[in-house]
Scaffold this motif. Sequence first.
Motif, PDB file in Angstrom:
ATOM      1  N   THR A  95       0.843  -1.190   0.000  1.00 18.01           N
ATOM      2  CA  THR A  95       0.000   0.000   0.000  1.00 18.01           C
ATOM      3  C   THR A  95       0.884   1.248   0.000  1.00 18.01           C
ATOM      4  OG1 THR A  95      -1.778  -1.127   1.184  1.00 18.01           O
ATOM      5  CG2 THR A  95      -1.761   1.289   1.273  1.00 18.01           C
ATOM      6  N   ARG A  96       0.636   2.136  -0.963  1.00 19.18           N
ATOM      7  CA  ARG A  96       1.406   3.381  -1.060  1.00 19.18           C
ATOM      8  C   ARG A  96       0.516   4.618  -0.889  1.00 19.18           C
ATOM      9  NH1 ARG A  96       5.251   3.356  -5.864  1.00 19.18           N
ATOM     10  NH2 ARG A  96       6.204   5.022  -4.666  1.00 19.18           N
ATOM     11  N   SER A  97      -0.810   4.408  -0.888  1.00 18.19           N
ATOM     12  CA  SER A  97      -1.764   5.479  -0.587  1.00 18.19           C
ATOM     13  C   SER A  97      -3.135   4.855  -0.392  1.00 18.19           C
ATOM     14  CB  SER A  97      -1.811   6.535  -1.706  1.00 18.19           C
ATOM     15  OG  SER A  97      -2.429   6.006  -2.865  1.00 18.19           O
ATOM     16  N   PHE A  98      -4.073   5.696   0.032  1.00 20.82           N
ATOM     17  CA  PHE A  98      -5.449   5.255   0.254  1.00 20.82           C
ATOM     18  C   PHE A  98      -6.422   6.176  -0.468  1.00 20.82           C
ATOM     19  CE2 PHE A  98      -3.186   3.890   4.094  1.00 20.82           C
ATOM     20  CZ  PHE A  98      -3.536   2.550   4.146  1.00 20.82           C
ATOM     21  N   ALA A  99      -7.620   5.670  -0.692  1.00 19.05           N
ATOM     22  CA  ALA A  99      -8.738   6.460  -1.203  1.00 19.05           C
ATOM     23  C   ALA A  99      -9.962   6.118  -0.355  1.00 19.05           C
ATOM     24  CB  ALA A  99      -9.005   6.147  -2.668  1.00 19.05           C
ATOM     25  N   ILE A 100     -10.872   7.048  -0.273  1.00 21.31           N
ATOM     26  CA  ILE A 100     -12.133   6.879   0.464  1.00 21.31           C
ATOM     27  C   ILE A 100     -13.276   7.115  -0.509  1.00 21.31           C
ATOM     28  CG2 ILE A 100     -13.632   7.908   2.230  1.00 21.31           C
ATOM     29  CD1 ILE A 100     -11.380   6.616   3.619  1.00 21.31           C
ATOM     30  N   THR A 101     -14.320   6.289  -0.414  1.00 20.27           N
ATOM     31  CA  THR A 101     -15.537   6.538  -1.175  1.00 20.27           C
ATOM     32  C   THR A 101     -16.741   6.396  -0.256  1.00 20.27           C
ATOM     33  OG1 THR A 101     -15.653   4.219  -1.890  1.00 20.27           O
ATOM     34  CG2 THR A 101     -14.593   5.781  -3.398  1.00 20.27           C
ATOM     35  N   CYS A 102     -17.801   7.129  -0.576  1.00 17.53           N
ATOM     36  CA  CYS A 102     -19.093   6.972   0.100  1.00 17.53           C
ATOM     37  C   CYS A 102     -20.149   6.908  -0.995  1.00 17.53           C
ATOM     38  CB  CYS A 102     -19.379   8.127   1.047  1.00 17.53           C
ATOM     39  SG  CYS A 102     -21.018   7.984   1.824  1.00 17.53           S
ATOM     40  N   TYR A 103     -20.894   5.799  -0.983  1.00 17.04           N
ATOM     41  CA  TYR A 103     -21.830   5.477  -2.061  1.00 17.04           C
ATOM     42  C   TYR A 103     -23.171   5.046  -1.492  1.00 17.04           C
ATOM     43  CZ  TYR A 103     -23.663   2.670  -5.969  1.00 17.04           C
ATOM     44  OH  TYR A 103     -24.446   2.122  -6.955  1.00 17.04           O
ATOM     45  N   ASP A 104     -24.242   5.531  -2.091  1.00 17.30           N
ATOM     46  CA  ASP A 104     -25.607   5.120  -1.753  1.00 17.30           C
ATOM     47  C   ASP A 104     -26.139   4.265  -2.901  1.00 17.30           C
ATOM     48  OD1 ASP A 104     -28.353   4.835  -1.396  1.00 17.30           O
ATOM     49  OD2 ASP A 104     -28.768   6.986  -1.293  1.00 17.30           O
ATOM     50  N   PRO A 105     -26.150   2.926  -2.732  1.00 16.00           N
ATOM     51  CA  PRO A 105     -26.634   2.063  -3.811  1.00 16.00           C
ATOM     52  C   PRO A 105     -28.149   2.093  -3.966  1.00 16.00           C
ATOM     53  CG  PRO A 105     -26.122   0.742  -1.889  1.00 16.00           C
ATOM     54  CD  PRO A 105     -25.699   2.149  -1.573  1.00 16.00           C
ATOM     55  N   ALA A 160     -30.102   4.903  -4.080  1.00 17.73           N
ATOM     56  CA  ALA A 160     -30.623   6.123  -4.688  1.00 17.73           C
ATOM     57  C   ALA A 160     -31.410   5.764  -5.955  1.00 17.73           C
ATOM     58  CB  ALA A 160     -29.472   7.067  -5.033  1.00 17.73           C
ATOM     59  N   PRO A 161     -32.519   6.455  -6.192  1.00 18.17           N
ATOM     60  CA  PRO A 161     -33.382   6.115  -7.329  1.00 18.17           C
ATOM     61  C   PRO A 161     -32.871   6.687  -8.652  1.00 18.17           C
ATOM     62  CG  PRO A 161     -34.332   7.922  -6.099  1.00 18.17           C
ATOM     63  CD  PRO A 161     -33.094   7.497  -5.345  1.00 18.17           C
ATOM     64  N   THR A 162     -31.624   6.355  -8.981  1.00 19.80           N
ATOM     65  CA  THR A 162     -31.013   6.898 -10.193  1.00 19.80           C
ATOM     66  C   THR A 162     -30.713   5.825 -11.229  1.00 19.80           C
ATOM     67  OG1 THR A 162     -28.773   6.595  -9.373  1.00 19.80           O
ATOM     68  CG2 THR A 162     -29.848   8.705  -8.859  1.00 19.80           C
ATOM     69  N   GLY A 163     -30.791   4.572 -10.833  1.00 15.93           N
ATOM     70  CA  GLY A 163     -30.387   3.487 -11.710  1.00 15.93           C
ATOM     71  C   GLY A 163     -28.915   3.160 -11.580  1.00 15.93           C
ATOM     72  N   SER A 164     -28.157   4.060 -10.968  1.00 12.33           N
ATOM     73  CA  SER A 164     -26.721   3.824 -10.801  1.00 12.33           C
ATOM     74  C   SER A 164     -26.211   4.240  -9.431  1.00 12.33           C
ATOM     75  CB  SER A 164     -25.941   4.565 -11.889  1.00 12.33           C
ATOM     76  OG  SER A 164     -26.196   5.960 -11.804  1.00 12.33           O
ATOM     77  N   GLY A 165     -27.114   4.450  -8.478  1.00 12.65           N
ATOM     78  CA  GLY A 165     -26.685   4.856  -7.144  1.00 12.65           C
ATOM     79  C   GLY A 165     -26.311   6.326  -7.109  1.00 12.65           C
ATOM     80  N   PHE A 166     -25.662   6.721  -6.009  1.00 11.59           N
ATOM     81  CA  PHE A 166     -25.309   8.133  -5.804  1.00 11.59           C
ATOM     82  C   PHE A 166     -23.999   8.188  -5.049  1.00 11.59           C
ATOM     83  CE2 PHE A 166     -25.645  12.422  -4.165  1.00 11.59           C
ATOM     84  CZ  PHE A 166     -26.372  13.101  -5.134  1.00 11.59           C
ATOM     85  N   TRP A 167     -23.022   8.932  -5.574  1.00 11.39           N
ATOM     86  CA  TRP A 167     -21.700   9.063  -4.964  1.00 11.39           C
ATOM     87  C   TRP A 167     -21.651  10.334  -4.130  1.00 11.39           C
ATOM     88  CZ3 TRP A 167     -18.400   5.122  -4.957  1.00 11.39           C
ATOM     89  CH2 TRP A 167     -18.696   4.082  -5.838  1.00 11.39           C
ATOM     90  N   HIS A 168     -21.495  10.157  -2.819  1.00 11.20           N
ATOM     91  CA  HIS A 168     -21.452  11.270  -1.872  1.00 11.20           C
ATOM     92  C   HIS A 168     -20.040  11.784  -1.628  1.00 11.20           C
ATOM     93  CE1 HIS A 168     -25.646  11.238  -0.352  1.00 11.20           C
ATOM     94  NE2 HIS A 168     -25.622  10.025  -0.882  1.00 11.20           N
ATOM     95  N   TRP A 169     -19.027  10.932  -1.873  1.00 11.94           N
ATOM     96  CA  TRP A 169     -17.660  11.360  -1.561  1.00 11.94           C
ATOM     97  C   TRP A 169     -16.670  10.441  -2.255  1.00 11.94           C
ATOM     98  CZ3 TRP A 169     -15.172  10.708   3.920  1.00 11.94           C
ATOM     99  CH2 TRP A 169     -14.095  11.582   4.072  1.00 11.94           C
ATOM    100  N   VAL A 170     -15.675  11.030  -2.866  1.00 14.57           N
ATOM    101  CA  VAL A 170     -14.533  10.304  -3.411  1.00 14.57           C
ATOM    102  C   VAL A 170     -13.296  11.148  -3.097  1.00 14.57           C
ATOM    103  CG1 VAL A 170     -13.445   9.299  -5.455  1.00 14.57           C
ATOM    104  CG2 VAL A 170     -15.950   9.296  -5.259  1.00 14.57           C
ATOM    105  N   ASP A 224     -21.954  13.584  -6.611  1.00 16.77           N
ATOM    106  CA  ASP A 224     -23.156  13.615  -7.436  1.00 16.77           C
ATOM    107  C   ASP A 224     -24.091  14.779  -7.107  1.00 16.77           C
ATOM    108  OD1 ASP A 224     -22.340  11.547  -9.052  1.00 16.77           O
ATOM    109  OD2 ASP A 224     -23.558  10.023  -8.073  1.00 16.77           O
ATOM    110  N   PHE A 225     -23.811  15.530  -6.032  1.00 15.85           N
ATOM    111  CA  PHE A 225     -24.534  16.780  -5.775  1.00 15.85           C
ATOM    112  C   PHE A 225     -23.965  17.909  -6.639  1.00 15.85           C
ATOM    113  CE2 PHE A 225     -25.537  14.811  -1.588  1.00 15.85           C
ATOM    114  CZ  PHE A 225     -26.898  15.072  -1.527  1.00 15.85           C
ATOM    115  N   GLY A 226     -22.744  17.682  -7.184  1.00 17.08           N
ATOM    116  CA  GLY A 226     -22.086  18.704  -7.981  1.00 17.08           C
ATOM    117  C   GLY A 226     -21.073  19.519  -7.196  1.00 17.08           C
ATOM    118  N   ASN A 227     -20.737  19.057  -5.980  1.00 15.90           N
ATOM    119  CA  ASN A 227     -19.796  19.765  -5.114  1.00 15.90           C
ATOM    120  C   ASN A 227     -18.511  18.959  -4.935  1.00 15.90           C
ATOM    121  OD1 ASN A 227     -21.838  21.720  -4.496  1.00 15.90           O
ATOM    122  ND2 ASN A 227     -22.710  20.264  -3.054  1.00 15.90           N
ATOM    123  N   VAL A 228     -17.403  19.643  -4.749  1.00 15.62           N
ATOM    124  CA  VAL A 228     -16.154  18.971  -4.407  1.00 15.62           C
ATOM    125  C   VAL A 228     -16.234  18.534  -2.952  1.00 15.62           C
ATOM    126  CG1 VAL A 228     -13.679  19.300  -4.042  1.00 15.62           C
ATOM    127  CG2 VAL A 228     -14.770  20.234  -6.072  1.00 15.62           C
ATOM    128  N   GLY A 229     -15.829  17.304  -2.660  1.00 15.74           N
ATOM    129  CA  GLY A 229     -15.778  16.820  -1.282  1.00 15.74           C
ATOM    130  C   GLY A 229     -17.014  16.051  -0.880  1.00 15.74           C
TER     131      GLY A 229
END
Length: 168
Positions: free
Chosen positions: A52-62, A64-74, A104-109
Amino acid sequence: MSENVTESDETFSLTSSATPDGTVVAPPQLVEALGGQNLSPDLAWSDAPEGTRSFAITCYDPDAPTGSGFWHWVAWDIPATSTSLPQGVAREDAGSPIRQAVNDFGNVGYDGPEPPAGAPHRYQFSIHALPVETLGVEHGAANVQARFAIFTQQLASTSLTARYQVTG
């Protein structure tokens, strides 16, 4: 609790004191419209796989009524020496090595749960161990670009899932 983890990395784990696995998302993590403070939860991880040389974090709502979920944080380029993030990671911090995508709200973070009324939604917070120090993806990039780089390179990942429901 773990997904996409090789047998040798079964101990790789992710926890949060604010929003433990299997609980309801804590009020500070909710968007302001739901009475929250829109703060990312504290996260701590241990036993990352070798290489491991780095990490990433994601937050996902599977759910959400979008057909592809909703990404809250990457977020990515978290140094390999890190074992935690505090509550409320800043969207913009020139002194931090951490890069964040447009959610997916259109905001950074990070932006917290804001599901429509109805069935509960799951929020999957994941830590991804990466074999590179940097993904080479710019801060403020589209989350799909960062996710592609994360998911095609990860050594292992582990998740915790919390839920939230708006009734009425």
